[in-house]
Design a protein around this motif. Structure first.
Motif, PDB file in Angstrom:
ATOM      1  N   ILE A 270      -8.546   1.296  -1.979  1.00 12.93           N
ATOM      2  CA  ILE A 270      -8.509   1.119  -3.438  1.00 12.93           C
ATOM      3  C   ILE A 270      -7.075   0.849  -3.911  1.00 12.93           C
ATOM      4  O   ILE A 270      -6.838   0.067  -4.828  1.00 12.93           O
ATOM      5  N   CYS A 271      -6.099   1.490  -3.287  1.00 10.28           N
ATOM      6  CA  CYS A 271      -4.689   1.326  -3.668  1.00 10.28           C
ATOM      7  C   CYS A 271      -4.266  -0.135  -3.529  1.00 10.28           C
ATOM      8  O   CYS A 271      -4.535  -0.770  -2.517  1.00 10.28           O
ATOM      9  N   ASN A 272      -3.592  -0.640  -4.568  1.00 11.05           N
ATOM     10  CA  ASN A 272      -3.095  -2.022  -4.490  1.00 11.05           C
ATOM     11  C   ASN A 272      -1.564  -2.083  -4.397  1.00 11.05           C
ATOM     12  O   ASN A 272      -0.974  -3.136  -4.573  1.00 11.05           O
ATOM     13  N   GLY A 273      -0.950  -0.901  -4.177  1.00 10.34           N
ATOM     14  CA  GLY A 273       0.504  -0.885  -3.985  1.00 10.34           C
ATOM     15  C   GLY A 273       1.301  -1.153  -5.236  1.00 10.34           C
ATOM     16  O   GLY A 273       2.441  -1.619  -5.175  1.00 10.34           O
ATOM     17  N   CYS A 274       0.751  -0.803  -6.403  1.00 10.35           N
ATOM     18  CA  CYS A 274       1.416  -1.133  -7.677  1.00 10.35           C
ATOM     19  C   CYS A 274       2.741  -0.387  -7.868  1.00 10.35           C
ATOM     20  O   CYS A 274       3.532  -0.770  -8.716  1.00 10.35           O
ATOM     21  N   THR A 275       2.965   0.688  -7.169  1.00 10.86           N
ATOM     22  CA  THR A 275       4.181   1.536  -7.173  1.00 10.86           C
ATOM     23  C   THR A 275       4.272   2.510  -8.357  1.00 10.86           C
ATOM     24  O   THR A 275       5.249   3.225  -8.479  1.00 10.86           O
ATOM     25  N   ASN A 276       3.261   2.558  -9.220  1.00  8.53           N
ATOM     26  CA  ASN A 276       3.317   3.489 -10.361  1.00  8.53           C
ATOM     27  C   ASN A 276       3.561   4.935  -9.939  1.00  8.53           C
ATOM     28  O   ASN A 276       4.282   5.668 -10.597  1.00  8.53           O
TER      29      ASN A 276
ATOM     30  N   SER B 299      -2.734  11.441 -11.817  1.00 10.80           N
ATOM     31  CA  SER B 299      -2.863  10.931 -13.179  1.00 10.80           C
ATOM     32  C   SER B 299      -2.103   9.615 -13.381  1.00 10.80           C
ATOM     33  O   SER B 299      -2.394   8.862 -14.302  1.00 10.80           O
ATOM     34  N   SER B 300      -1.130   9.319 -12.516  1.00  5.58           N
ATOM     35  CA  SER B 300      -0.345   8.085 -12.709  1.00  5.58           C
ATOM     36  C   SER B 300      -0.997   6.859 -12.076  1.00  5.58           C
ATOM     37  O   SER B 300      -0.527   5.748 -12.278  1.00  5.58           O
ATOM     38  N   CYS B 301      -2.051   7.060 -11.321  1.00  2.48           N
ATOM     39  CA  CYS B 301      -2.649   5.927 -10.594  1.00  2.48           C
ATOM     40  C   CYS B 301      -3.669   5.195 -11.455  1.00  2.48           C
ATOM     41  O   CYS B 301      -4.723   5.737 -11.764  1.00  2.48           O
ATOM     42  N   PRO B 302      -3.384   3.951 -11.837  1.00  3.40           N
ATOM     43  CA  PRO B 302      -4.318   3.222 -12.706  1.00  3.40           C
ATOM     44  C   PRO B 302      -5.607   2.811 -12.000  1.00  3.40           C
ATOM     45  O   PRO B 302      -6.578   2.451 -12.639  1.00  3.40           O
ATOM     46  N   LYS B 303      -5.600   2.858 -10.670  1.00  3.79           N
ATOM     47  CA  LYS B 303      -6.780   2.426  -9.907  1.00  3.79           C
ATOM     48  C   LYS B 303      -7.713   3.590  -9.548  1.00  3.79           C
ATOM     49  O   LYS B 303      -8.760   3.372  -8.960  1.00  3.79           O
ATOM     50  N   GLY B 304      -7.286   4.819  -9.816  1.00  2.80           N
ATOM     51  CA  GLY B 304      -8.108   5.965  -9.412  1.00  2.80           C
ATOM     52  C   GLY B 304      -8.138   6.125  -7.900  1.00  2.80           C
ATOM     53  O   GLY B 304      -9.122   6.622  -7.339  1.00  2.80           O
ATOM     54  N   ALA B 305      -7.062   5.709  -7.234  1.00  2.00           N
ATOM     55  CA  ALA B 305      -7.048   5.761  -5.761  1.00  2.00           C
ATOM     56  C   ALA B 305      -6.641   7.129  -5.218  1.00  2.00           C
ATOM     57  O   ALA B 305      -6.788   7.383  -4.026  1.00  2.00           O
ATOM     58  N   VAL B 306      -6.122   8.012  -6.098  1.00  2.00           N
ATOM     59  CA  VAL B 306      -5.600   9.302  -5.622  1.00  2.00           C
ATOM     60  C   VAL B 306      -6.511  10.428  -6.099  1.00  2.00           C
ATOM     61  O   VAL B 306      -6.844  10.505  -7.283  1.00  2.00           O
ATOM     62  N   LYS B 307      -6.894  11.290  -5.161  1.00  2.00           N
ATOM     63  CA  LYS B 307      -7.757  12.410  -5.527  1.00  2.00           C
ATOM     64  C   LYS B 307      -7.132  13.717  -5.056  1.00  2.00           C
ATOM     65  O   LYS B 307      -6.733  13.853  -3.899  1.00  2.00           O
TER      66      LYS B 307
ATOM     67  N   PHE C  93       5.851   6.485  -1.040  1.00  2.46           N
ATOM     68  CA  PHE C  93       6.526   5.223  -0.704  1.00  2.46           C
ATOM     69  C   PHE C  93       5.468   4.122  -0.685  1.00  2.46           C
ATOM     70  O   PHE C  93       4.314   4.383  -0.347  1.00  2.46           O
ATOM     71  N   VAL C  94       5.888   2.903  -1.045  1.00  2.21           N
ATOM     72  CA  VAL C  94       4.957   1.777  -0.934  1.00  2.21           C
ATOM     73  C   VAL C  94       5.546   0.800   0.068  1.00  2.21           C
ATOM     74  O   VAL C  94       6.739   0.445  -0.022  1.00  2.21           O
ATOM     75  N   VAL C  95       4.741   0.389   1.031  1.00  2.00           N
ATOM     76  CA  VAL C  95       5.226  -0.516   2.076  1.00  2.00           C
ATOM     77  C   VAL C  95       4.468  -1.839   2.022  1.00  2.00           C
ATOM     78  O   VAL C  95       3.348  -1.912   1.542  1.00  2.00           O
TER      79      VAL C  95
ATOM     80  N   VAL D  62       0.847  -1.197   0.000  1.00  2.00           N
ATOM     81  CA  VAL D  62       0.000   0.000   0.000  1.00  2.00           C
ATOM     82  C   VAL D  62       0.886   1.251   0.000  1.00  2.00           C
ATOM     83  O   VAL D  62       1.990   1.240   0.550  1.00  2.00           O
ATOM     84  N   ALA D  63       0.390   2.294  -0.666  1.00  2.00           N
ATOM     85  CA  ALA D  63       1.169   3.538  -0.777  1.00  2.00           C
ATOM     86  C   ALA D  63       0.981   4.425   0.443  1.00  2.00           C
ATOM     87  O   ALA D  63      -0.101   4.486   1.032  1.00  2.00           O
ATOM     88  N   ILE D  64       2.059   5.120   0.794  1.00  2.00           N
ATOM     89  CA  ILE D  64       2.000   6.161   1.820  1.00  2.00           C
ATOM     90  C   ILE D  64       2.433   7.460   1.147  1.00  2.00           C
ATOM     91  O   ILE D  64       3.533   7.547   0.595  1.00  2.00           O
ATOM     92  N   PHE D  65       1.582   8.455   1.182  1.00  3.22           N
ATOM     93  CA  PHE D  65       1.874   9.751   0.571  1.00  3.22           C
ATOM     94  C   PHE D  65       2.356  10.708   1.659  1.00  3.22           C
ATOM     95  O   PHE D  65       1.567  11.173   2.471  1.00  3.22           O
ATOM     96  N   GLU D  66       3.637  11.022   1.680  1.00  4.63           N
ATOM     97  CA  GLU D  66       4.184  11.939   2.680  1.00  4.63           C
ATOM     98  C   GLU D  66       4.304  13.326   2.041  1.00  4.63           C
ATOM     99  O   GLU D  66       5.367  13.930   1.977  1.00  4.63           O
TER     100      GLU D  66
HETATM  101  S1  SF4 Z   1       0.606   2.471  -5.471  1.00  7.58           S
HETATM  102 FE1  SF4 Z   1      -0.502   2.219  -7.432  1.00  7.58          FE
HETATM  103  S2  SF4 Z   1      -2.655   1.964  -6.819  1.00  7.58           S
HETATM  104 FE2  SF4 Z   1      -1.569   2.828  -5.044  1.00  7.58          FE
HETATM  105  S3  SF4 Z   1      -1.833   5.036  -5.213  1.00  7.58           S
HETATM  106 FE3  SF4 Z   1       0.131   4.535  -6.214  1.00  7.58          FE
HETATM  107  S4  SF4 Z   1      -0.402   4.255  -8.380  1.00  7.58           S
HETATM  108 FE4  SF4 Z   1      -2.319   4.150  -7.220  1.00  7.58          FE
END
Ligand code: SF4
Ligand code: SF4
Length: 160
Positions: A67-73, A44-52, A84-86, A28-32
């Motif tokens: 919604i975030c699946n930790g894809c790291t995009n 715009s980089s999130c394929p899941k639409g998890a970021v607003k 960061f993704v943990v 899962v992503a952590i936005f610091e």
């Molecule tokens: S890790 Fe992937 S799914 Fe999660 S917020 Fe970032 S781009 Fe979106």
């Protein structure tokens, strides 16, 4: 504190951390990202639409950890190097960080994990190095750490 040192307070960090239960379920992503600036590649980089961020590009992004699946995009897309993704698995943790320095590590290397203040806190194994034209000069690097350290390691030092 953030304005003076670039280091977030514990309270600021608590406000962006996923729940313990969510971290246990998978990456899962952590936005610091704590400052209002005109910026939105994370959205715009999130394929899941998890970021607003919404219509006002100055607003701080909100990530939906369900919604975030930790894809790291989003890690390499953020010019502020603030994402960061943990992940936790057994007694190990993983943290994926952005990296724009040299030397570039190779997969399998041991590096020194640094905390948000730049203090060395642990040795980490480099599991994955992602670097391509789309990412420009930002490499996306996944490190293996002892469980719990994935919430602390935010940078690394590569021994030459
Ligand atoms: S890790 Fe992937 S799914 Fe999660 S917020 Fe970032 S781009 Fe979106
Ligand atoms: S791309 Fe990075 S710096 Fe820009 S708003 Fe998103 S998280 Fe913040």
């Amino acid at each position: 504190m953030l304005n003076k040192t670039g280091i977030p307070t514990d309270e600021e960090l608590r406000s962006v951390l996923p729940s313990e239960e969510r971290i246990k379920r998978g990456p899962v992503a952590i936005f610091e990202c704590f400052q209002e600036i005109p910026c939105n590649p994370c959205e715009s980089s999130c394929p899941k639409g998890a970021v607003k961020i919404g219509e006002d590009i100055n607003k701080i992004p909100k990530v939906d950890h369900e919604i975030c699946n930790g894809c790291t995009n989003c890690v390499g897309a953020c010019p502020g190097l603030a994402i960061f993704v943990v992940e936790q698995k057994g007694d190990k943790g993983k943290v994926t960080i952005p990296y724009e320095f040299l030397p570039m590590p190779k997969e399998g290397d041991m590096v020194t994990g640094l905390d948000r203040k730049g203090k060395p806190i642990t040795k980490c194994r480099v599991l994955k190095v992602r670097k391509n034209e789309k990412l420009d000069r930002t490499a996306v690097i996944t490190l293996e750490v002892d469980k719990g350290k994935e919430l602390l390691v935010r940078f690394m030092k590569v021994e030459e």
